[in-house]
Enzyme design. Structure first.
Site, PDB file in Angstrom:
ATOM      1  N   ASN A 156      -8.644  -7.727  20.297  1.00 51.92           N
ATOM      2  CA  ASN A 156      -9.707  -9.388  20.241  1.00 51.92           C
ATOM      3  C   ASN A 156     -10.083  -9.610  21.118  1.00 51.92           C
ATOM      4  OD1 ASN A 156      -7.035 -11.000  20.129  1.00 51.92           O
ATOM      5  ND2 ASN A 156      -7.383 -11.808  19.331  1.00 51.92           N
ATOM      6  N   GLU A 253       1.680 -14.450  25.924  1.00 54.19           N
ATOM      7  CA  GLU A 253       0.955 -15.071  24.426  1.00 54.19           C
ATOM      8  C   GLU A 253       0.467 -14.892  23.388  1.00 54.19           C
ATOM      9  OE1 GLU A 253      -0.492 -17.834  25.201  1.00 54.19           O
ATOM     10  OE2 GLU A 253      -0.485 -17.736  27.591  1.00 54.19           O
ATOM     11  N   CYS A 287      -6.493 -16.125  18.467  1.00 53.62           N
ATOM     12  CA  CYS A 287      -5.096 -17.060  18.092  1.00 53.62           C
ATOM     13  C   CYS A 287      -5.078 -18.325  18.072  1.00 53.62           C
ATOM     14  CB  CYS A 287      -4.107 -16.385  19.860  1.00 53.62           C
ATOM     15  SG  CYS A 287      -5.529 -17.018  21.104  1.00 53.62           S
ATOM     16  N   GLU A 468      -1.194 -19.345  30.185  1.00 53.54           N
ATOM     17  CA  GLU A 468      -2.224 -18.299  31.806  1.00 53.54           C
ATOM     18  C   GLU A 468      -3.321 -20.138  31.568  1.00 53.54           C
ATOM     19  OE1 GLU A 468      -3.300 -15.292  29.057  1.00 53.54           O
ATOM     20  OE2 GLU A 468      -2.156 -13.932  30.368  1.00 53.54           O
TER      21      GLU A 468
HETATM   22  P1  NAD Z   1       0.024  -5.651  18.916  1.00 56.38           P
HETATM   23  O1  NAD Z   1       1.362  -7.062  19.254  1.00 56.38           O
HETATM   24  O2  NAD Z   1      -0.176  -5.611  17.555  1.00 56.38           O
HETATM   25  O3  NAD Z   1      -1.065  -5.433  20.436  1.00 56.38           O
HETATM   26  C1  NAD Z   1      -0.205  -6.020  21.464  1.00 56.38           C
HETATM   27  C2  NAD Z   1      -0.479  -4.313  22.426  1.00 56.38           C
HETATM   28  O4  NAD Z   1       1.007  -4.072  22.157  1.00 56.38           O
HETATM   29  C3  NAD Z   1      -1.342  -3.388  22.185  1.00 56.38           C
HETATM   30  O5  NAD Z   1      -1.969  -3.231  23.311  1.00 56.38           O
HETATM   31  C4  NAD Z   1       0.129  -2.392  21.572  1.00 56.38           C
HETATM   32  O6  NAD Z   1      -0.498  -1.280  22.113  1.00 56.38           O
HETATM   33  C5  NAD Z   1       0.979  -3.140  22.409  1.00 56.38           C
HETATM   34  N1  NAD Z   1       2.230  -3.092  22.234  1.00 56.38           N
HETATM   35  C6  NAD Z   1       3.479  -2.758  20.816  1.00 56.38           C
HETATM   36  N2  NAD Z   1       4.225  -2.692  19.939  1.00 56.38           N
HETATM   37  C7  NAD Z   1       4.428  -2.861  21.758  1.00 56.38           C
HETATM   38  C8  NAD Z   1       5.963  -2.828  21.878  1.00 56.38           C
HETATM   39  N3  NAD Z   1       6.589  -2.375  21.385  1.00 56.38           N
HETATM   40  N4  NAD Z   1       6.186  -2.826  23.123  1.00 56.38           N
HETATM   41  C9  NAD Z   1       5.395  -3.145  24.101  1.00 56.38           C
HETATM   42  N5  NAD Z   1       3.856  -2.923  23.697  1.00 56.38           N
HETATM   43  C10 NAD Z   1       3.610  -2.394  22.581  1.00 56.38           C
HETATM   44  O7  NAD Z   1      -1.163  -7.372  18.750  1.00 56.38           O
HETATM   45  P2  NAD Z   1      -2.811  -7.075  18.164  1.00 56.38           P
HETATM   46  O8  NAD Z   1      -2.836  -6.464  16.947  1.00 56.38           O
HETATM   47  O9  NAD Z   1      -3.594  -6.482  19.783  1.00 56.38           O
HETATM   48  O10 NAD Z   1      -3.421  -8.723  18.782  1.00 56.38           O
HETATM   49  C11 NAD Z   1      -3.366  -9.682  17.574  1.00 56.38           C
HETATM   50  C12 NAD Z   1      -2.569 -10.259  17.475  1.00 56.38           C
HETATM   51  O11 NAD Z   1      -2.104 -11.458  19.107  1.00 56.38           O
HETATM   52  C13 NAD Z   1      -2.097 -11.865  16.603  1.00 56.38           C
HETATM   53  O12 NAD Z   1      -1.028 -12.700  16.608  1.00 56.38           O
HETATM   54  C14 NAD Z   1      -2.866 -12.808  17.195  1.00 56.38           C
HETATM   55  O13 NAD Z   1      -2.378 -14.399  17.687  1.00 56.38           O
HETATM   56  C15 NAD Z   1      -2.545 -12.287  19.021  1.00 56.38           C
HETATM   57  N6  NAD Z   1      -3.131 -12.948  20.284  1.00 56.38           N
HETATM   58  C16 NAD Z   1      -2.780 -14.232  21.174  1.00 56.38           C
HETATM   59  C17 NAD Z   1      -3.566 -15.233  22.045  1.00 56.38           C
HETATM   60  C18 NAD Z   1      -2.411 -15.995  23.330  1.00 56.38           C
HETATM   61  O14 NAD Z   1      -3.693 -15.727  23.836  1.00 56.38           O
HETATM   62  N7  NAD Z   1      -1.894 -16.354  21.996  1.00 56.38           N
HETATM   63  C19 NAD Z   1      -4.613 -14.305  22.234  1.00 56.38           C
HETATM   64  C20 NAD Z   1      -5.454 -13.593  21.564  1.00 56.38           C
HETATM   65  C21 NAD Z   1      -4.208 -12.018  20.390  1.00 56.38           C
END
Ligand code: NAD
Length: 491
Positions: A156, A253, A287, A468
């Site tokens: 995102n 995060e 998020c 962060e």
């Molecule tokens: P996701 O968890 O599906 O994927 C994030 C990353 O993790 C990707 O690069 C993915 O390939 C990788 N990944 C997937 N499985 C993994 C594993 N088992 N081990 C290591 N890496 C793995 O998340 P998304 O759909 O890309 O992002 C959306 C989510 O991120 C939402 O829940 C949102 O709230 C959260 N988010 C949080 C923040 C924050 O600062 N807290 C900021 C932005 C987004």
């Protein structure tokens, strides 16, 4: 829409862009059209190992450079980025994750600011020292870079959240293996290119592309000292479990479900505008998006009336490159649309009323294969509905009345998440009580964004661990070492 990019050399191993030897690729989908706009190479286990080994080999020399040298290189990289890549990076971002072009510009500009901010901080990393209190000793406390960091990113904010990691990490003297999201990897590669052009030593920044399995291999690698992850709570839990096996440092995060609490004394117009933007910006896929709105009874009707009036007029770009100023664009993929559809129909089934939206927009100008959902407003919502319990990550605003501050705080905190909360009030006492009572890592009072480069950002509860940005953001890439030295008590 542009054509599929010709190259899939998306692995950066020891300073050289290359493709996976097996030729396995993954398409990158433009969500406005549901069709490929590029492709990435899928890193093999050997590629992941090669990337980590390159980062491990580069680390001692990079760690030994002066803060002044690291700062100069980081500033140079951002000068190059702004002059050569900013435009194309923003356009790629809109194509791969759907946000309207102006929002992509804002993101990439802010990302460059974050790198510049931490470049300056590289020159301010200091330890401390003190006289021992048990005999003739003196103690020194040093800050040293942690080592090899795995930076695993969501789709995102694919560039900004990379900057939040490599900014402080490079300033500290760490080396990196970056794992962009498979949904939006290409803009991040442009950002990395600026560092290569600026002359960053080989192996300090490496990139492995692919899906979750590539991230999992990185987390399991014994030579990685820290995992800096932004993404879903479900993935964060898996990462925490694996990282614990080799005692890696982690910054996690994760997801959120931010409440916005509007008190009767608030400037209602400002609260409506603030909540609206934070509900629908990036189609609710942030998020810190407002997921639930609580409005005190005396101003509930006025708030809903104004909110509905504006929400009904929001522009949804069929293509964020063509409508750069649109309020929102498509969602990231079909599963994201489906999650919103399920939450809205669950709410309606149990008595909620849809005042705006509640459906997929159909017909021109929207491509039928695109992943769209209209801005939606719900009332008569109950706390046990899915839309109130889960992270929606979509353009839905459930609005709920409340009577007392205690009731509002209880409703606002009734979620496993704790990333951001927002409060609108003109009463100082109410503001302080809210700031104390709300269980989230950030509380915005009369503002709709809790982000400031200088302030810590992170979650409580299931929204994650660590912070962060700000000073803690830098400190999380530094190891603290205590050196205790004895000396002769007389000479
Ligand atoms: P996701 O968890 O599906 O994927 C994030 C990353 O993790 C990707 O690069 C993915 O390939 C990788 N990944 C997937 N499985 C993994 C594993 N088992 N081990 C290591 N890496 C793995 O998340 P998304 O759909 O890309 O992002 C959306 C989510 O991120 C939402 O829940 C949102 O709230 C959260 N988010 C949080 C923040 C924050 O600062 N807290 C900021 C932005 C987004």
């Amino acid at each position: 829409m542009t054509e599929m990019t010709a190259t899939t050399e998306t692995l950066l191993l020891n300073g050289r862009w290359q493709a996976n030897a097996s030729g396995e690729t993954l398409a990158v989908i433009n969500p406005a059209y549901g069709r490929p706009m590029g492709a990435i190479s899928v890193a093999s286990g050997d590629d992941v190992d090669a990337a980590v080994r390159a980062a491990e080999a580069a680390f001692p020399r990079w760690a030994a450079t002066s803060g002044r040298e690291r700062a100069a290189l980081m500033h140079r990289a951002m000068d190059i980025f702004r002059s050569q890549y900013l435009e194309s990076c923003a356009r790629l971002m809109t194509e791969e994750n759907g946000k309207p072009l102006n929002d992509s510009y804002k993101e990439v500009q802010y990302s460059a600011d974050v790198i510049d901010f931490y470049a300056d901080e590289a020159r301010r990393i200091q330890g401390t020292h003190f006289a021992g209190d048990m005999g003739a000793t003196h103690s020194f406390v040093w800050k040293q870079p942690l080592g090899v960091v795995a930076a695993i990113l969501p789709w995102n904010f694919p560039v900004d959240l990379l900057a939040w990691k490599i900014g402080p990490g490079l300033a500290a003297g760490c080396s990196f293996v970056i794992k962009p999201s498979e949904e939006a990897p290409l803009s991040a590669l442009k950002f990395v290119q600026a560092f290569l052009d600026a002359g960053i030593p080989e192996g300090v920044l490496n990139v492995v592309t692919g899906a979750g399995a590539v991230g999992a291999a990185l987390v399991a690698h014994p030579a990685v000292s820290k995992v800096a992850f932004t993404g879903s709570t479900a993935t964060g839990i898996k990462i925490a479990q694996t990282a614990a096996l080799t005692m890696k440092h982690t910054t996690l995060e994760l997801g959120g479900s931010a409440p916005c609490v509007v008190f009767a004394d608030a400037d209602v117009g400002a609260a409506v505008r603030g909540a609206l933007r934070r509900c629908y910006s990036h189609t609710g896929q942030i998020c810190i998006s407002v997921n639930r709105i609580f409005v005190q009874a005396p101003v509930f009707d006025a708030f809903v009336e104004q909110f509905v009036e504006i929400a009904g007029r929001l522009s949804v770009a069929a293509d964020g490159l063509q409508q750069p100023q649109a309020d929102m664009g498509p969602m990231i993929n079909a599963a994201a649309v489906e999650k919103v559809r399920v939450q809205v129909s669950d709410a309606v089934q149990y008595g909620a009323r849809v005042l705006v939206g509640g459906a997929v927009p159909e017909g021109a100008p929207y491509d039928p294969q695109g992943y769209f959902y209209s801005p939606t407003v719900l009332v008569d919502v109950q706390p046990d509905m899915l839309v109130m319990r889960e992270e929606t990550f979509g353009p839905v605003a459930p609005i709920v009345p409340f009577s007392t501050a205690a009731e509002a705080f209880q409703l606002a905190n009734a979620t496993p998440y704790g990333l951001a909360s927002y409060v609108y009030t003109r009463d100082l006492d109410t503001a302080f009580h809210a700031a104390k009572a709300l269980r989230s890592g950030g509380v915005g009072i009369n503002v709709n964004d809790i982000t400031d480069i200088r302030g810590p950002f992170g979650g409580m509860k299931m929204s994650g661990v660590g912070r962060e940005l700000g000073e803690p953001g830098l400190d999380s890439y530094l190891e603290t070492k205590h050196i205790r030295m004895g000396y002769r008590s007389t000479i």
